[in-house]
Motif scaffolding. Sequence first.
Motif, mmCIF file in Angstrom:
data_model
loop_
_atom_site.group_PDB
_atom_site.id
_atom_site.type_symbol
_atom_site.label_atom_id
_atom_site.label_comp_id
_atom_site.label_asym_id
_atom_site.label_seq_id
_atom_site.Cartn_x
_atom_site.Cartn_y
_atom_site.Cartn_z
ATOM 1 N N GLU A 1 28.495 42.402 35.806
ATOM 2 C CA GLU A 1 27.701 43.351 36.582
ATOM 3 C C GLU A 1 27.938 43.289 38.101
ATOM 4 O OE1 GLU A 1 24.770 43.434 38.506
ATOM 5 O OE2 GLU A 1 24.844 45.632 38.441
ATOM 6 N N PRO A 2 27.910 42.108 38.747
ATOM 7 C CA PRO A 2 28.048 42.094 40.213
ATOM 8 C C PRO A 2 29.399 42.625 40.707
ATOM 9 C CG PRO A 2 27.320 39.950 39.388
ATOM 10 C CD PRO A 2 27.731 40.755 38.206
ATOM 11 N N TYR A 3 30.414 42.610 39.847
ATOM 12 C CA TYR A 3 31.760 43.035 40.260
ATOM 13 C C TYR A 3 31.927 44.557 40.246
ATOM 14 C CZ TYR A 3 33.053 38.151 39.320
ATOM 15 O OH TYR A 3 33.131 36.785 39.308
ATOM 16 N N ARG A 4 30.963 45.240 39.612
ATOM 17 C CA ARG A 4 31.133 46.680 39.386
ATOM 18 C C ARG A 4 30.999 47.503 40.658
ATOM 19 N NH1 ARG A 4 27.521 47.096 33.835
ATOM 20 N NH2 ARG A 4 28.758 45.559 32.671
ATOM 21 N N LEU B 1 39.480 41.873 39.108
ATOM 22 C CA LEU B 1 38.173 41.761 39.779
ATOM 23 C C LEU B 1 37.589 40.376 39.564
ATOM 24 C CD1 LEU B 1 36.377 45.135 38.843
ATOM 25 C CD2 LEU B 1 37.769 44.619 40.855
ATOM 26 N N HIS B 2 37.678 39.918 38.323
ATOM 27 C CA HIS B 2 37.090 38.613 38.011
ATOM 28 C C HIS B 2 37.856 37.472 38.681
ATOM 29 C CE1 HIS B 2 35.172 40.516 34.171
ATOM 30 N NE2 HIS B 2 34.434 40.700 35.245
ATOM 31 N N GLY C 1 43.252 45.977 33.131
ATOM 32 C CA GLY C 1 43.946 45.128 34.097
ATOM 33 C C GLY C 1 43.112 44.893 35.348
ATOM 34 N N ILE C 2 42.489 45.963 35.838
ATOM 35 C CA ILE C 2 41.685 45.839 37.060
ATOM 36 C C ILE C 2 40.500 44.904 36.831
ATOM 37 C CG2 ILE C 2 40.167 47.083 38.662
ATOM 38 C CD1 ILE C 2 42.112 49.483 38.418
ATOM 39 N N VAL C 3 39.860 45.002 35.660
ATOM 40 C CA VAL C 3 38.722 44.112 35.375
ATOM 41 C C VAL C 3 39.171 42.651 35.460
ATOM 42 C CG1 VAL C 3 37.132 43.334 33.559
ATOM 43 C CG2 VAL C 3 37.389 45.779 34.036
ATOM 44 N N ASN C 4 40.341 42.339 34.893
ATOM 45 C CA ASN C 4 40.861 40.964 35.016
ATOM 46 C C ASN C 4 41.020 40.572 36.483
ATOM 47 O OD1 ASN C 4 41.036 40.653 32.253
ATOM 48 N ND2 ASN C 4 43.203 41.211 32.144
#
Length: 314
Positions: A283-286, A248-249, A243-246
Motif C-alpha cells: 500500500e505505501p508504495y502505490r 518499487l519494493h 516489473g515496476i512493482v518489483n
Amino acid sequence: MALDLGGTRFRVAAADLAGNILSKVSELTHAEEGRDAVLTRVKSAIRDLAQGYGLDRILAIGMAVPGPVNPWTGEIFSPPNLPGWDRVPMKETGEKAFGVPCFVGNDANLAALGEHRFGAGRGLKNLIYLTVSTGLGSGIIVDGQLLLGTQGLAAEAGHMAIDANGARCNCGNVGCLETFVSGPWIAKRAAQRLAAGAKSAVLDTVGGDLSKLAAEVITGAAKAGDPFAVEAIREAGTYLGIGIVNLLHLFNPQIVIIGGGVTNAGALLLEPAKEIIATRAMEPYRSVKVVLASLGDDVGLYGGIALALSHMGR
Ligand SMILES: [Zn+2]
C-alpha cells in the motif's frame, strides 16, 4: 558538447553551462561500415558543430553510448547493435581528438540522468527510468545519485526474471521482463498467436507476412481499436506493471519515468501497468507517479550534458 551514439543514428549537441542545447545535428550511424568509419564521422560531426562557437570553447564532452560500458574508463564492450565494437576506448578517443575531458555512460543510465536533471524527474531524489523499445533499458537514481554498481553494470531491469519457466532471452537468462515488454517480443508473441489462428487487422497490414509484423504495426492497430492488438499491448503493459512493482519494493522511487518507442501506445500500455501497481504493490508504495518521459529524442543528449556538467562541479 554531448554525443548520443546509437546503432541506427547518432546525435551531437552543443550546450551552454546551464545545460541549454544551442544547436544539434543527427546523422545515420551506418554501423555496417565498421567502427573506424563511424568514429571518424562522429568526430567530424562534433568538430563541425563546435566550430560554429570556436573549438577552444569546448570544455568537456559527455557521451551516451550503447552498453555495456565501463563508466570510469569510458570503454565500450561489444554492444549488440554496434557489431565489431569490442573494447573501444571512447573516453580516450574523444580526449585525444579534442584535448578536453570526456565522460561516458550507458545510454539508458544517462537517459535517467537527463530526465532527472532536465526532464520529468527534475527536483526529485529517487527515480527509475525505463525505456521500452528494441530492448527494455533502465537507469536508477538513488538519493540523487546514478546507481552504477561495482562494475558500472547496475540497473538492468529488463533482465529481471519474472517467469521461472519463460522464454530464453538474448542475455541467456529465462523469462526476463524484456521478453514480455520490448517491441520485438510483443511482435513475436503476436505472430505466434496469429500463426495459430488468431484474427486481427494487423494480418492485412503486413499482407499476411508475419515476418513483417513489428511492434509499431501492433501499436497502430491497437490505437485504431483492433481487439487483438489492444490485448497484445495490454499484456505488455501488465508485465511492465509487474516489473515496476518489483522495482518499487526494491528502490522506493518517487517517480517512474517511461520512454522509448513502444510508449507511442500511450494509455493502452500505461493504464494496465498502473492497475497492477494499484492492486499488487504494498500500500505505501502505490503513491508513486508513473509518467511518460519528457525529453523525447534528445534524452541521450541531455544525459550526456548532465554527466559532463556534474563532473565539472555544476
Ligand atoms: Zn534477459
